[in-house]
Design an enzyme around this catalytic site. Structure first.
Site, PDB file in Angstrom:
ATOM      1  N   GLY A 263      51.637  42.049  11.337  1.00 40.82           N
ATOM      2  CA  GLY A 263      51.357  42.873  12.516  1.00 40.82           C
ATOM      3  C   GLY A 263      50.020  42.508  13.151  1.00 40.82           C
ATOM      4  O   GLY A 263      49.849  42.606  14.361  1.00 40.82           O
ATOM      5  N   GLY A 264      49.100  42.065  12.312  1.00 41.33           N
ATOM      6  CA  GLY A 264      47.785  41.645  12.825  1.00 41.33           C
ATOM      7  C   GLY A 264      47.714  40.147  13.080  1.00 41.33           C
ATOM      8  O   GLY A 264      46.657  39.626  13.433  1.00 41.33           O
TER       9      GLY A 264
ATOM     10  N   GLU B  33      47.324  35.154   4.895  1.00 42.13           N
ATOM     11  CA  GLU B  33      47.594  36.203   3.892  1.00 42.13           C
ATOM     12  C   GLU B  33      48.538  35.684   2.804  1.00 42.13           C
ATOM     13  O   GLU B  33      48.341  35.956   1.618  1.00 42.13           O
ATOM     14  CB  GLU B  33      48.186  37.434   4.573  1.00 42.13           C
ATOM     15  CG  GLU B  33      47.169  38.168   5.432  1.00 42.13           C
ATOM     16  CD  GLU B  33      47.768  39.254   6.310  1.00 42.13           C
ATOM     17  OE1 GLU B  33      47.028  40.157   6.675  1.00 42.13           O
ATOM     18  OE2 GLU B  33      48.970  39.190   6.634  1.00 42.13           O
TER      19      GLU B  33
END
Ligand code: 5RP
Length: 242
Positions: free
Chosen positions: A109-110, A116
């Site tokens: 979402g970011g 990540e």
């Protein structure tokens, strides 16, 4: 079992994010090498780690998963090292956009999904911090983010569209949003239909131009989830933290 989430006031949601973010620090032990995730929930984890280092003498080193997290950690004087130097990390703590009962995740979402996943795959365990709006029966209500190379990205999007409904290039104003890696993000609107995230991830990764997919399967070991009734830690049976 259907999962219903009642609308909440923004400040209530923020309080839940803070509770989850802080509670996850219970997993952190002195001397650990920690992956520092990205987003508004794990931000509270990073703030708490900074506080514990300053006030309680906790000693950890971090590997950030985005430039935003790097800036935050640096502002708190949390020592950072490149992953290549750190080797295998003890733990990554990160947010998620959705998680299911198998602890499979939608992330990105970011827009930080690639870094990540690289850091998560280099960690001995993964703890997710979330409020209870993120808990779902079947993944896909949150649009699935996919990072792609800008080179001929429309062609990549056409091929993604053969598998995923409605890939839309994420925008940052009038221009495409650009990730920390210089990539574009395609958001795919499945609705709650992703019953085999592993198969979908493999199919998408087979398309040239796809850099990474925001499906994290068999990576997450625990979710620290805040709800109005309190914070619960869900630990995956057979996972690395069980
Ligand atoms: C960033 C992410 C975030 O962890 C995810 O979007 C959750 O963020 P937030 O805690 O702000 O809801 O995957 O790429």
């Amino acid at each position: 079992m259907a999962v219903f989430h009642l609308p909440r006031h923004v400040s209530d949601v923020e309080a839940l994010k803070q509770q989850a973010g802080i509670a996850a620090c219970d997993f952190v032990k002195d001397g650990m090498k920690i992956g520092l995730g990205t987003g508004s929930t794990v931000r509270y984890t990073v703030l708490e780690l900074g506080r514990r280092m300053q006030e309680e003498g906790l000693s950890v080193v971090g590997v950030p998963t985005s430039e935003a997290t790097r800036e935050l950690a640096e502002s708190l004087n949390i020592p950072l090292v490149p992953l290549a130097e750190a080797g295998v990390l003890d733990l990554i703590i990160d947010g998620a956009d959705e998680f299911d009962s198998d602890f499979a995740l939608i992330k990105g979402g970011g827009g930080a999904l690639t870094r990540e996943k690289i850091v998560a795959q280099s960690s001995n365990a993964m703890v997710v911090v979330a409020d209870d709006r993120k808990q779902v029966e079947i993944l896909g209500d949150f649009d699935l983010p996919i990072e792609v190379l800008p080179f001929e990205w429309k062609r990549t999007a056409d091929r993604v569209a053969e598998i995923c409904p409605g890939p839309v290039v994420r925008r940052g104003g009038d221009e495409p949003f650009i990730s920390d890696n210089g990539g574009y993000i395609l958001d795919c609107s499945f609705g709650s239909t992703i019953t085999n995230p592993s198969e979908l991830e493999s199919a998408l990764l087979g398309i040239a131009g796809v850099v990474e997919v925001g499906l994290f399967v068999a990576i997450c070991d625990a979710v620290v989830m805040a709800a109005s009734g309190g914070v619960v830690t869900l630990v995956k049976q057979g996972g690395r933290l069980a």
